[in-house]
Scaffold this motif. Structure first.
Motif, PDB file in Angstrom:
ATOM      1  N   ASP A 283       0.677  -1.179   0.036  1.00 28.48           N
ATOM      2  CA  ASP A 283      -0.226   0.109  -0.004  1.00 28.48           C
ATOM      3  C   ASP A 283       0.877   1.319  -0.054  1.00 28.48           C
ATOM      4  N   PHE A 284       2.091   1.040  -0.209  1.00 28.66           N
ATOM      5  CA  PHE A 284       2.967   2.341  -0.311  1.00 28.66           C
ATOM      6  C   PHE A 284       2.729   2.919  -1.801  1.00 28.66           C
ATOM      7  N   TYR A 285       2.728   4.225  -1.900  1.00 38.56           N
ATOM      8  CA  TYR A 285       2.455   4.886  -3.047  1.00 38.56           C
ATOM      9  C   TYR A 285       3.521   4.467  -4.265  1.00 38.56           C
ATOM     10  N   SER A 286       2.867   4.002  -5.400  1.00 40.54           N
ATOM     11  CA  SER A 286       3.844   3.732  -6.252  1.00 40.54           C
ATOM     12  C   SER A 286       3.022   3.686  -7.499  1.00 40.54           C
ATOM     13  N   ILE A 287       3.675   3.806  -8.859  1.00 47.26           N
ATOM     14  CA  ILE A 287       2.954   3.641 -10.095  1.00 47.26           C
ATOM     15  C   ILE A 287       3.916   2.854 -10.913  1.00 47.26           C
ATOM     16  N   THR A 288       3.292   2.391 -11.862  1.00 43.82           N
ATOM     17  CA  THR A 288       4.048   1.394 -12.767  1.00 43.82           C
ATOM     18  C   THR A 288       4.415   1.883 -14.361  1.00 43.82           C
ATOM     19  N   ARG A 289       3.749   2.935 -14.527  1.00 41.56           N
ATOM     20  CA  ARG A 289       3.629   3.363 -15.831  1.00 41.56           C
ATOM     21  C   ARG A 289       4.357   4.700 -16.126  1.00 41.56           C
ATOM     22  N   GLN A 290       5.747   4.605 -16.065  1.00 39.22           N
ATOM     23  CA  GLN A 290       6.707   5.545 -16.010  1.00 39.22           C
ATOM     24  C   GLN A 290       7.345   5.829 -17.445  1.00 39.22           C
TER      25      GLN A 290
ATOM     26  N   GLY B 178       5.052  -9.080   9.469  1.00 41.18           N
ATOM     27  CA  GLY B 178       3.638  -9.988   9.381  1.00 41.18           C
ATOM     28  C   GLY B 178       3.062  -9.172   8.137  1.00 41.18           C
ATOM     29  N   LEU B 179       2.281 -10.360   7.437  1.00 41.91           N
ATOM     30  CA  LEU B 179       1.703  -9.445   6.343  1.00 41.91           C
ATOM     31  C   LEU B 179       0.462  -8.898   6.688  1.00 41.91           C
ATOM     32  N   ALA B 180       0.384  -7.802   6.410  1.00 45.95           N
ATOM     33  CA  ALA B 180      -0.917  -6.802   6.603  1.00 45.95           C
ATOM     34  C   ALA B 180      -1.921  -6.505   5.208  1.00 45.95           C
ATOM     35  N   TYR B 181      -3.105  -6.803   5.394  1.00 50.90           N
ATOM     36  CA  TYR B 181      -3.834  -6.843   4.400  1.00 50.90           C
ATOM     37  C   TYR B 181      -4.539  -5.305   4.498  1.00 50.90           C
ATOM     38  N   GLU B 182      -3.864  -4.353   3.718  1.00 52.18           N
ATOM     39  CA  GLU B 182      -4.223  -3.161   3.843  1.00 52.18           C
ATOM     40  C   GLU B 182      -5.337  -2.852   2.865  1.00 52.18           C
ATOM     41  N   PRO B 183      -6.162  -1.857   3.209  1.00 50.73           N
ATOM     42  CA  PRO B 183      -7.345  -1.614   2.725  1.00 50.73           C
ATOM     43  C   PRO B 183      -7.205  -1.153   1.063  1.00 50.73           C
ATOM     44  N   ASN B 184      -7.897  -1.840   0.244  1.00 50.13           N
ATOM     45  CA  ASN B 184      -7.913  -1.543  -1.211  1.00 50.13           C
ATOM     46  C   ASN B 184      -6.738  -2.179  -1.920  1.00 50.13           C
TER      47      ASN B 184
END
Length: 403
Positions: free
Chosen positions: A44-51, A215-221
């Protein structure tokens, strides 16, 4: 100097006077690089894949512009630690990375930096790239392994092979890095205690002096949270997650990597200085979209959207939102919450010196209640988590914040 521009998602701008900040020395500098080859399903860290190369070049321009505004502030910009996180910082083209490193050195006094970390995805590791970073002052590499099991990497949607982690570590050593860290994740759907033990053993076999286990966290969305909600994956049972945490503490301690924080293990004197600064409540500056800053109880978080961050920085120099100024008690409570994540806990004398509050008075109810439950202990000089308290560290710490 110009006031701080606060750009919200609907593009309304309000002013915050950056010149009013106290003339302190922030301990840390964080740069968020939002570019990724692929968006992992748990992240859920902010990132983009189309650069594009052009957008990455503009990103460097604007980070340096943002740094320039901070350089005009009353702060003493002489950090002890620098951390490039993401996203995937190693995805920046080498020329742009070098321009970023050089530009920051022109705007900040980096002569006393003790630790400069860059996160590296194993799929993007390159020895020539690493050599260039080492030559320009970076002295620590953090490699995101997450697991050494192909099936678990597939669940997380990681785009590297297990063997690439060892290759990345070998490249970093060849480039001259001596301070290396590896990240792992546990409680992955389908993961067993045995497969977790294999990942721990594989990580230790790399010979690094630092290991982070989250520990794996299920971040919203996030896609993984959506899949869980739809019943397509099942979260690990709570008792298995606790067993995995305890196994990490047991096994890594036997390998000379003691837990110094809830999720972090290190050989003696090899802790992550930058992250310890967060847990000790030190001041720090964050550059880039979604990065946070904290200056003596005043907090700002940058716009978590590349386009809006670009627009705000281009117009006003900074793009901070959610400005918050903590009261003395709130700040003391937050410091206690952060300190409790460290194995040493709250150092009572240091807490009094830094906040003006007596920890045992401010937290008398919390200490009494948590100690009765066996979750914390008061040693006289420290208030800290017990072995029973470690698996529920977040819940215990939140009690001290809540008041």
């Amino acid at each position: 100097m110009p006031p701080l521009a606060v750009l919200t998602s609907n593009e309304s701008i309000e002013k915050v006077d950056l010149a009013s900040l106290p003339a302190v020395r922030p301990a840390g500098l964080y740069v968020h690089v939002p570019f990724c080859l692929h968006k992992c399903h748990y992240c859920d860290f902010y990132s983009i894949t189309r650069q594009t190369p052009q957008r990455m070049s503009r990103f460097v321009d604007l980070v340096l512009a943002e740094a320039g505004v901070w350089a005009d502030s009353p702060l003493e910009l002489r950090p002890r630690t620098v951390f490039f996180g993401g996203g995937t910082p190693s995805l920046l083209p080498v020329g742009e990375m070098c321009r970023l490193l050089e530009g920051l050195a022109e705007r900040f006094d980096l002569s006393e930096v003790l630790e400069w970390t860059v996160e590296v995805n194993p799929a993007t590791a390159d020895v020539d790239y690493l050599r260039e970073m080492r030559r320009r002052g970076v002295n620590r590499i953090s490699v995101g392994a997450q697991s050494f099991e192909r099936s678990e990497l597939a669940v997380l949607e990681r785009n590297h092979e297990p063997g690439e982690v060892a290759e990345a570590i070998a490249m970093a050593r060849e480039a001259g890095f001596r301070r290396l860290s590896v990240d792992l994740i546990y409680a992955i759907p389908g993961q067993s205690l045995e497969s977790w033990q294999r990942s721990l053993a594989s990580a230790v076999a790399l010979g690094t002096e630092h290991l982070s286990c989250y520990g794996l966290a299920y971040e919203p969305n996030t896609p993984l949270a959506v899949r869980r909600r739809l019943g397509r994956v099942q979260a690990a049972p709570e008792d298995l997650e606790v067993a995995m945490l305890r196994e990490a503490r047991r096994f890594l301690s036997g390998e000379g990597l003691d837990a110094y924080e809830v999720s972090n293990y290190a050989a003696p004197d090899c802790e992550s200085l930058h992250n310890v600064g967060y847990w000790e409540g030190e001041s720090y500056i964050g550059l880039g979209p979604s990065a946070a800053s904290h200056i003596e109880g005043s907090r700002f978080r940058n716009e978590p959207h590349l386009g809006r961050w670009e627009a705000a920085v281009a117009i006003q120099g900074l793009a901070a939102i959610e400005a918050e100024h903590l009261s003395a008690e709130h700040r003391a409570r937050e410091l206690a919450m952060l300190n409790l994540r460290l194995s040493r806990g709250i150092e009572v004398a240091d807490f009094r010196r830094r906040t003006g509050f007596e920890a045992r008075q401010l937290f008398s109810d919390e200490i009494s209640r948590m100690a009765e439950m066996g979750l914390i202990e008061d040693t006289g000089s420290h208030v800290r988590l017990t072995d029973k308290g470690w698996p529920v560290a977040d819940s215990v710490a939140s009690e001290f914040l809540r008041g």
